[in-house]
Scaffold this active site. Structure first.
Site, PDB file in Angstrom:
ATOM      1  N   GLY A 101      -4.502   6.588 -10.535  1.00  0.00           N
ATOM      2  CA  GLY A 101      -4.797   6.794  -9.117  1.00  0.00           C
ATOM      3  C   GLY A 101      -4.904   5.522  -8.289  1.00  0.00           C
ATOM      4  O   GLY A 101      -5.586   5.514  -7.259  1.00  0.00           O
TER       5      GLY A 101
ATOM      6  N   ASN B  71      -2.594   4.273  -6.463  1.00  0.00           N
ATOM      7  CA  ASN B  71      -1.975   4.560  -5.155  1.00  0.00           C
ATOM      8  C   ASN B  71      -2.899   5.400  -4.275  1.00  0.00           C
ATOM      9  O   ASN B  71      -2.934   5.218  -3.052  1.00  0.00           O
ATOM     10  CB  ASN B  71      -0.623   5.249  -5.342  1.00  0.00           C
ATOM     11  CG  ASN B  71       0.480   4.243  -5.606  1.00  0.00           C
ATOM     12  OD1 ASN B  71       0.834   3.462  -4.723  1.00  0.00           O
ATOM     13  ND2 ASN B  71       1.005   4.232  -6.817  1.00  0.00           N
TER      14      ASN B  71
ATOM     15  N   ILE C 157       6.816  18.393 -11.795  1.00  0.00           N
ATOM     16  CA  ILE C 157       7.733  18.961 -10.805  1.00  0.00           C
ATOM     17  C   ILE C 157       7.038  20.149 -10.143  1.00  0.00           C
ATOM     18  O   ILE C 157       6.378  20.936 -10.819  1.00  0.00           O
ATOM     19  CB  ILE C 157       9.016  19.486 -11.514  1.00  0.00           C
ATOM     20  CG1 ILE C 157       9.583  18.417 -12.441  1.00  0.00           C
ATOM     21  CG2 ILE C 157      10.024  19.993 -10.498  1.00  0.00           C
ATOM     22  CD1 ILE C 157      10.492  17.445 -11.833  1.00  0.00           C
TER      23      ILE C 157
ATOM     24  N   ASN D  56       6.351  11.401  -1.836  1.00  0.00           N
ATOM     25  CA  ASN D  56       6.190  10.925  -3.211  1.00  0.00           C
ATOM     26  C   ASN D  56       6.448   9.433  -3.233  1.00  0.00           C
ATOM     27  O   ASN D  56       7.266   8.925  -2.468  1.00  0.00           O
ATOM     28  CB  ASN D  56       7.182  11.623  -4.146  1.00  0.00           C
ATOM     29  CG  ASN D  56       7.024  11.189  -5.595  1.00  0.00           C
ATOM     30  OD1 ASN D  56       5.905  11.051  -6.090  1.00  0.00           O
ATOM     31  ND2 ASN D  56       8.135  10.973  -6.280  1.00  0.00           N
TER      32      ASN D  56
ATOM     33  N   HIS E 166       7.747   6.485  -5.812  1.00  0.00           N
ATOM     34  CA  HIS E 166       8.452   6.372  -7.090  1.00  0.00           C
ATOM     35  C   HIS E 166       8.786   4.901  -7.358  1.00  0.00           C
ATOM     36  O   HIS E 166       9.270   4.203  -6.462  1.00  0.00           O
ATOM     37  CB  HIS E 166       9.731   7.216  -7.061  1.00  0.00           C
ATOM     38  CG  HIS E 166      10.475   7.157  -8.352  1.00  0.00           C
ATOM     39  ND1 HIS E 166      10.075   7.861  -9.465  1.00  0.00           N
ATOM     40  CD2 HIS E 166      11.564   6.446  -8.721  1.00  0.00           C
ATOM     41  CE1 HIS E 166      10.897   7.593 -10.463  1.00  0.00           C
ATOM     42  NE2 HIS E 166      11.811   6.736 -10.040  1.00  0.00           N
TER      43      HIS E 166
ATOM     44  N   GLU F  92      13.673  19.952  -3.773  1.00  0.00           N
ATOM     45  CA  GLU F  92      13.596  20.711  -5.020  1.00  0.00           C
ATOM     46  C   GLU F  92      14.147  19.965  -6.228  1.00  0.00           C
ATOM     47  O   GLU F  92      13.984  20.403  -7.365  1.00  0.00           O
ATOM     48  CB  GLU F  92      14.264  22.074  -4.838  1.00  0.00           C
ATOM     49  CG  GLU F  92      13.375  22.963  -3.989  1.00  0.00           C
ATOM     50  CD  GLU F  92      13.999  24.282  -3.599  1.00  0.00           C
ATOM     51  OE1 GLU F  92      15.000  24.672  -4.216  1.00  0.00           O
ATOM     52  OE2 GLU F  92      13.470  24.904  -2.659  1.00  0.00           O
TER      53      GLU F  92
ATOM     54  N   VAL G  81       2.256  -3.681  -6.540  1.00  0.00           N
ATOM     55  CA  VAL G  81       1.748  -4.390  -5.357  1.00  0.00           C
ATOM     56  C   VAL G  81       2.431  -3.834  -4.102  1.00  0.00           C
ATOM     57  O   VAL G  81       1.785  -3.606  -3.076  1.00  0.00           O
ATOM     58  CB  VAL G  81       2.061  -5.904  -5.471  1.00  0.00           C
ATOM     59  CG1 VAL G  81       1.613  -6.659  -4.228  1.00  0.00           C
ATOM     60  CG2 VAL G  81       1.454  -6.481  -6.733  1.00  0.00           C
TER      61      VAL G  81
HETATM   62  C1  GAR Z   1       3.042   4.542  -9.949  1.00  0.00           C
HETATM   63  O1  GAR Z   1       3.759   3.415 -10.349  1.00  0.00           O
HETATM   64  C2  GAR Z   1       3.965   5.568  -9.323  1.00  0.00           C
HETATM   65  O2  GAR Z   1       5.003   4.992  -8.573  1.00  0.00           O
HETATM   66  C3  GAR Z   1       4.509   6.240 -10.557  1.00  0.00           C
HETATM   67  O3  GAR Z   1       3.406   6.374 -11.415  1.00  0.00           O
HETATM   68  C4  GAR Z   1       2.497   5.308 -11.165  1.00  0.00           C
HETATM   69  C5  GAR Z   1       1.139   5.902 -10.891  1.00  0.00           C
HETATM   70  O4  GAR Z   1       0.164   4.917 -10.757  1.00  0.00           O
HETATM   71  N1  GAR Z   1       5.090   7.506 -10.243  1.00  0.00           N
HETATM   72  C6  GAR Z   1       6.157   8.016 -10.875  1.00  0.00           C
HETATM   73  O5  GAR Z   1       6.699   7.459 -11.795  1.00  0.00           O
HETATM   74  C7  GAR Z   1       6.614   9.356 -10.336  1.00  0.00           C
HETATM   75  N2  GAR Z   1       7.865   9.722 -10.936  1.00  0.00           N
HETATM   76  P1  GAR Z   1      -1.217   5.237 -10.064  1.00  0.00           P
HETATM   77  O6  GAR Z   1      -1.755   6.493 -10.758  1.00  0.00           O
HETATM   78  O7  GAR Z   1      -2.067   4.049 -10.369  1.00  0.00           O
HETATM   79  O8  GAR Z   1      -0.980   5.438  -8.598  1.00  0.00           O
END
Ligand code: GAR
Length: 204
Positions: free
Chosen positions: A14, A16, A94, A109, A111, A144, A174
């Site tokens: 978490g 982000n 998904i 989202n 990514h 989707e 970062v």
């Molecule tokens: C982040 O790097 C995010 O971009 C990635 O998971 C991590 C979660 O970190 N998401 C994906 O790969 C989605 N396909 P966080 O829980 O510390 O935010």
């Protein structure tokens, strides 16, 4: 425009989610109200962040139900809280078409690659294995498909010779933490304009 009620979905650490909270505390997201966290894993550290910041949270354990049941449960929670915008912040699942339809062009989202390159759950590993020289991160609308929706923002980083999955992830993170709150504020303030799959940002 009124302040938007935002629901966040996360599966793990978490960071982000924390970045959005922190941007709010710094006054950078005046049109965002983080109203609800939903996690699909009982052990997700994102829960601690919600607790610390007095953000309501719900655990909907995806191991114990079908995909349809899970999405229905989350929709119920978001309806109750009158959620208008959803952020997938490290949410590793998904969503079903009824969920996506209900919140069409209202789900963001983040990514960790320059989409459409390296979608899926192992973006860093895939970019390094492919021999890509740059990667980065993308904020996009969720449609989707898998990581296939309209792109709102991207930032690139170089992949160095001795890059590892961990070092690349750290480098990209970062930028994720800067970009996600920015994109969310733009969306909540009505500045994100979608034309087909092309996104433009209205000037101030
Ligand atoms: C982040 O790097 C995010 O971009 C990635 O998971 C991590 C979660 O970190 N998401 C994906 O790969 C989605 N396909 P966080 O829980 O510390 O935010």
């Amino acid at each position: 425009m009124a302040i938007m009620k935002v629901g966040v979905m996360a599966s793990g650490r978490g960071s982000n989610f924390q970045a959005i909270i922190d941007a709010g505390l710094r006054g950078e997201t005046p049109d965002v109200e983080i109203s609800q966290l939903v996690v699909n894993k009982p052990q997700a550290y994102a829960i601690e962040r919600a607790k610390k910041n007095s953000i309501p949270y719900e655990i909907v354990d995806s191991e114990t139900m079908t995909r349809d049941e899970f999405d229905k449960e989350v929709m119920k929670i978001f309806e109750k809280r009158k959620i208008q915008i959803i952020v997938l912040a490290g949410f590793m699942r998904i969503l079903t078409p009824p969920f996506i339809d209900k919140y069409k062009n209202k789900i963001l989202n983040i990514h960790p690659s320059l989409l459409p390159a390296f979608p899926g759950a192992h973006a860093h590993r895939d970019a390094i294995a492919y021999g890509a020289k740059i990667s980065g991160c993308t904020v996009h609308f969720v449609d989707e498909g898998v990581d296939s929706g309209p792109i709102i923002m991207q930032t690139s980083v170089e992949i160095s010779k001795n890059e590892t999955e961990d070092s690349l992830s750290e480098k990209i993170l970062v930028h994720e933490h800067r970009m996600l709150p920015k994109a969310l504020q733009l969306l909540c303030s009505g500045k994100v304009v979608l034309d087909g799959r092309k996104v433009t940002i209205k000037p101030d």
